[in-house]
Design a protein around this motif. Sequence first.
Motif, mmCIF file in Angstrom:
data_model
loop_
_atom_site.group_PDB
_atom_site.id
_atom_site.type_symbol
_atom_site.label_atom_id
_atom_site.label_comp_id
_atom_site.label_asym_id
_atom_site.label_seq_id
_atom_site.Cartn_x
_atom_site.Cartn_y
_atom_site.Cartn_z
ATOM 1 N N THR A 88 -1.170 -24.487 0.176
ATOM 2 C CA THR A 88 -0.971 -25.081 -1.102
ATOM 3 C C THR A 88 -0.460 -24.025 -2.121
ATOM 4 O O THR A 88 0.252 -24.331 -3.123
ATOM 5 N N ALA A 89 -0.319 -22.896 -1.865
ATOM 6 C CA ALA A 89 0.068 -21.876 -2.610
ATOM 7 C C ALA A 89 0.028 -20.439 -1.746
ATOM 8 O O ALA A 89 -1.067 -20.137 -1.013
ATOM 9 N N ALA A 90 1.021 -19.512 -2.305
ATOM 10 C CA ALA A 90 0.957 -18.084 -1.489
ATOM 11 C C ALA A 90 1.650 -17.276 -2.511
ATOM 12 O O ALA A 90 2.713 -17.581 -2.957
ATOM 13 N N VAL A 91 0.960 -16.354 -3.055
ATOM 14 C CA VAL A 91 1.549 -15.259 -3.912
ATOM 15 C C VAL A 91 1.263 -13.846 -3.712
ATOM 16 O O VAL A 91 0.003 -13.578 -3.292
ATOM 17 N N TYR A 92 2.107 -13.038 -3.789
ATOM 18 C CA TYR A 92 1.827 -11.503 -3.885
ATOM 19 C C TYR A 92 0.961 -11.090 -4.891
ATOM 20 O O TYR A 92 1.353 -11.532 -5.864
ATOM 21 N N HIS A 145 0.901 -3.616 4.310
ATOM 22 C CA HIS A 145 -0.019 -3.184 3.383
ATOM 23 C C HIS A 145 0.258 -4.003 1.926
ATOM 24 O O HIS A 145 -0.298 -3.627 0.911
ATOM 25 N N LYS A 146 1.001 -5.094 2.186
ATOM 26 C CA LYS A 146 1.042 -5.889 0.822
ATOM 27 C C LYS A 146 -0.230 -6.980 0.662
ATOM 28 O O LYS A 146 -0.578 -7.493 1.708
ATOM 29 N N LYS A 147 -0.646 -7.136 -0.381
ATOM 30 C CA LYS A 147 -1.740 -8.256 -0.727
ATOM 31 C C LYS A 147 -1.124 -9.321 -1.024
ATOM 32 O O LYS A 147 -0.271 -9.417 -1.963
ATOM 33 N N ILE A 148 -1.627 -10.618 -0.249
ATOM 34 C CA ILE A 148 -1.426 -11.970 -0.666
ATOM 35 C C ILE A 148 -2.397 -12.705 -1.014
ATOM 36 O O ILE A 148 -3.446 -12.454 -0.377
ATOM 37 N N GLN A 149 -2.496 -13.548 -2.082
ATOM 38 C CA GLN A 149 -3.654 -14.472 -2.391
ATOM 39 C C GLN A 149 -2.914 -16.043 -1.735
ATOM 40 O O GLN A 149 -1.952 -16.481 -2.154
#
Length: 85
Positions: free
Chosen positions: A80-84, A59-63
Motif C-alpha cells: 500500500t506504500a513504500a518510501v525510503y 544499505h538503503k532503509k525502506i518503510q
Amino acid sequence: MGGWAVVEVEERHHQVLAVVHHGINQHLGSNHQTFTIIEVRHQVVAGTNYQFIVQTEDHKKIQVKVFEPLPHTNQPAHVTAAVYL
C-alpha cells in the motif's frame, strides 16, 4: 481490531515480504534484489496491516506498508506504500 504492535520477526513475515517483493520495487521505481527485515509492526483489521522496516543490499532503509486480506478472500498481500527513510 486494534492498534499497531511491534512483533518479533517470524517466518510468515519473510513469506509476506517475498509475495510483495516486486510491488515494493514498483512503488519505488527500483530493482532491489534483497530486503532484510529490521522491524515489523502489525495491526489486525479485516485482514492484517504490516509495516516493515527493511534494508536493501546497498544499505538503503525502506518503510513498506502491506495489507494482507483474510484467507477466505483468496487475495494476495499487496503493497500500500513504500518510501525510503
